[in-house]
Enzyme design. Structure first.
Site, mmCIF file in Angstrom:
data_model
loop_
_atom_site.group_PDB
_atom_site.id
_atom_site.type_symbol
_atom_site.label_atom_id
_atom_site.label_comp_id
_atom_site.label_asym_id
_atom_site.label_seq_id
_atom_site.Cartn_x
_atom_site.Cartn_y
_atom_site.Cartn_z
ATOM 1 N N TYR A 1 42.735 41.782 11.674
ATOM 2 C CA TYR A 1 44.424 41.662 11.556
ATOM 3 C C TYR A 1 44.923 42.818 10.582
ATOM 4 O O TYR A 1 45.927 42.224 10.145
ATOM 5 C CB TYR A 1 44.702 40.224 11.493
ATOM 6 N N CYS B 1 65.859 43.424 0.573
ATOM 7 C CA CYS B 1 64.872 44.218 -0.006
ATOM 8 C C CYS B 1 65.135 44.805 -1.229
ATOM 9 O O CYS B 1 66.334 45.119 -1.685
ATOM 10 C CB CYS B 1 64.084 45.109 0.910
ATOM 11 N N ASP C 1 55.172 47.672 0.636
ATOM 12 C CA ASP C 1 53.930 47.911 0.951
ATOM 13 C C ASP C 1 53.908 47.565 2.638
ATOM 14 O O ASP C 1 52.864 48.250 3.361
ATOM 15 C CB ASP C 1 53.042 46.837 0.632
ATOM 16 N N SER D 1 40.407 38.162 -1.689
ATOM 17 C CA SER D 1 40.646 37.571 -0.260
ATOM 18 C C SER D 1 39.570 37.037 0.510
ATOM 19 O O SER D 1 38.233 37.320 0.339
ATOM 20 C CB SER D 1 40.801 38.993 0.556
ATOM 21 N N CYS E 1 61.725 31.611 12.284
ATOM 22 C CA CYS E 1 62.968 30.653 11.933
ATOM 23 C C CYS E 1 62.712 29.186 11.932
ATOM 24 O O CYS E 1 63.310 28.345 10.956
ATOM 25 C CB CYS E 1 64.134 31.420 12.531
ATOM 26 N N CYS F 1 73.768 27.973 7.861
ATOM 27 C CA CYS F 1 72.500 27.133 8.031
ATOM 28 C C CYS F 1 72.149 26.792 6.747
ATOM 29 O O CYS F 1 72.312 27.314 5.492
ATOM 30 C CB CYS F 1 71.297 28.287 8.269
ATOM 31 N N GLY G 1 44.186 49.577 1.858
ATOM 32 C CA GLY G 1 42.786 49.731 1.591
ATOM 33 C C GLY G 1 41.799 48.753 0.753
ATOM 34 O O GLY G 1 42.185 47.597 0.402
ATOM 35 N N CYS H 1 65.679 29.686 2.188
ATOM 36 C CA CYS H 1 64.856 30.611 3.103
ATOM 37 C C CYS H 1 65.417 32.090 2.915
ATOM 38 O O CYS H 1 64.491 33.045 3.100
ATOM 39 C CB CYS H 1 65.319 30.091 4.602
ATOM 40 N N CYS I 1 38.648 51.437 3.524
ATOM 41 C CA CYS I 1 38.187 50.196 3.446
ATOM 42 C C CYS I 1 36.831 50.009 3.933
ATOM 43 O O CYS I 1 36.344 50.798 4.958
ATOM 44 C CB CYS I 1 39.041 49.215 4.010
#
Length: 384
Positions: free
Chosen positions: A21, A261, A277, A122, A348, A320, A66, A326, A15
């Site tokens: 971050y 997932c 990712d 971005s 949460c 819940c 990247g 959620c 990059c």
């Protein structure tokens, strides 16, 4: 066979920025090989050929890093030509690229428009917020260069949307961030909560987003979005759009709202394949596309283990009232940084309080979309 979507990292973890971050820098540094170099012509040809043979009606190729533009524009010209050659089944092809915008010039903008690339740009909002963490190798802010890219995209009619990271700093200015995007008429936005590094306690960094701050951000950002909707100005915000989809009984497209997932097919520059990712690590490597077929990779023991481990539900989730909306959230936010066990989402409380706050208005939006038949053209269906 359903539509297939793959994510390709042609420049690996390389990059031209040093965002403080950056989650992928953290992920790559945990591997035995942190940088696989640039993707070879042979590897991208193998990926495109096998994906298009695997696809039945639609294939989406997303390029990320990247920073993928480091590969150069000729790499992507080659991509487009390969897609033409290997699209023997005449499937619909979608191309997307996520970029920091630093290398975009007139030639790039013209190419992206000509070949219908959907671009994720971005941009973390106003300059004071963007330049706080999105810096170059000299620690200088990059806002001005990204602003130039925005102008080029408008000039060349590039199809793009904005991706921004919600840090602790960003969360303090939800109204200002929303107003910034609104003044520039950005109609397609998506945000992601800042992710702390692996193997570290949540909340230890200056940029770390606390659940309390995230709760406040979600509420105020939603207030602005809802006010625009009721005022006749439609803005697509991916997370809110997906909540409306669920309320309407439509399957969300965000994997974090599916409850488990799947196999995303993430290709690193050497052809290695991973299921997500956030998990491009040695532990979760499925194999290499140069040696195996997609069906073989998706049915591997590692892929099965990755999916099955994501099914773990925190005891608090049982019963819940917001579980249907959620679904426990993103696995990365449910995983203990040390034990790696899957449990309760770090945010949460944020999601619980936000859904209590926003649900009646989500229902109202869903009702209005049904009444005026907006779903076909609504930004709810237009996401990256």
């Amino acid at each position: 066979m359903p539509p297939i979507s793959v994510l390709i990292k042609p420049a690996s973890s390389k990059c031209n920025l040093k965002c403080e971050y950056c989650f992928y820098h953290d992920v790559a540094s945990s591997r035995s090989v942190s940088d696989f170099g640039f993707m070879s012509p042979e590897t991208i040809e193998t990926i495109i050929r096998k994906v298009l043979l695997f696809a039945s009606d639609q294939a989406t190729f997303s390029f990320q890093g990247g920073e993928p533009t480091l590969c150069g524009i000729d790499f992507f010209r080659h991509v487009v030509e390969l897609q033409k050659i290997f699209n023997v089944n005449n499937v619909k092809i979608n191309n997307c690229i996520q970029t920091n915008g630093i290398l975009i010039d007139k030639e790039w903008a013209s190419f992206l428009h000509e070949h219908n690339f959907l671009v994720g740009l971005s941009l973390d909002g106003p300059q004071k917020l963007h330049d706080r963490y999105r810096v170059d190798s000299k620690k200088k802010g990059t806002y001005e260069r990204v602003a130039q890219t925005v102008q080029l995209f408008s000039e060349y009619k590039v199809d793009y949307n904005i991706l921004f990271v919600v840090t602790e700093a960003t969360a303090r200015y939800p109204d200002e961030v929303y107003s910034y995007f609104k003044k520039r008429d950005f109609r397609f936005l998506q945000f992601i909560p800042c992710i702390d590094p692996n193997n570290s306690k949540r909340g230890e960094h200056e940029y770390s987003l606390s659940p309390l701050s995230y709760t406040s951000f979600l509420k105020r950002f939603f207030d602005n979005w809802y006010a625009d909707f009721t005022g006749g100005r439609q803005v697509s915000i991916r997370y809110f759009d997906n909540l409306v989809r669920i309320v309407m009984g439509i399957r969300p497209e965000m994997c974090s709202l599916l409850g488990s997932c799947g196999c995303q097919f993430v290709f690193e520059a050497d052809g290695s394949v991973y299921p997500c990712d956030f998990y491009v690590t040695d532990e979760w490597k499925l194999g290499n596309i140069r040696e195996k077929e997609l069906l073989e990779l998706s049915s591997s023991e590692t892929c099965t283990r990755f999916i099955e481990s994501s099914l773990s539900v925190a005891p608090k989730c049982n019963g819940c009232k917001w579980r249907v909306l959620c679904k426990g959230g993103c696995r990365r936010d449910r995983e203990d940084p040390y034990s790696k066990k899957i449990g309760q989402n770090y945010y949460c409380k944020s999601y619980y309080e936000f859904l209590n706050y926003a649900y009646p208005r989500l229902v109202n939006i869903a009702r209005n979309i049904r009444q005026v038949s907006l779903l076909r053209t609504s930004p709810v269906t237009r996401v990256y």
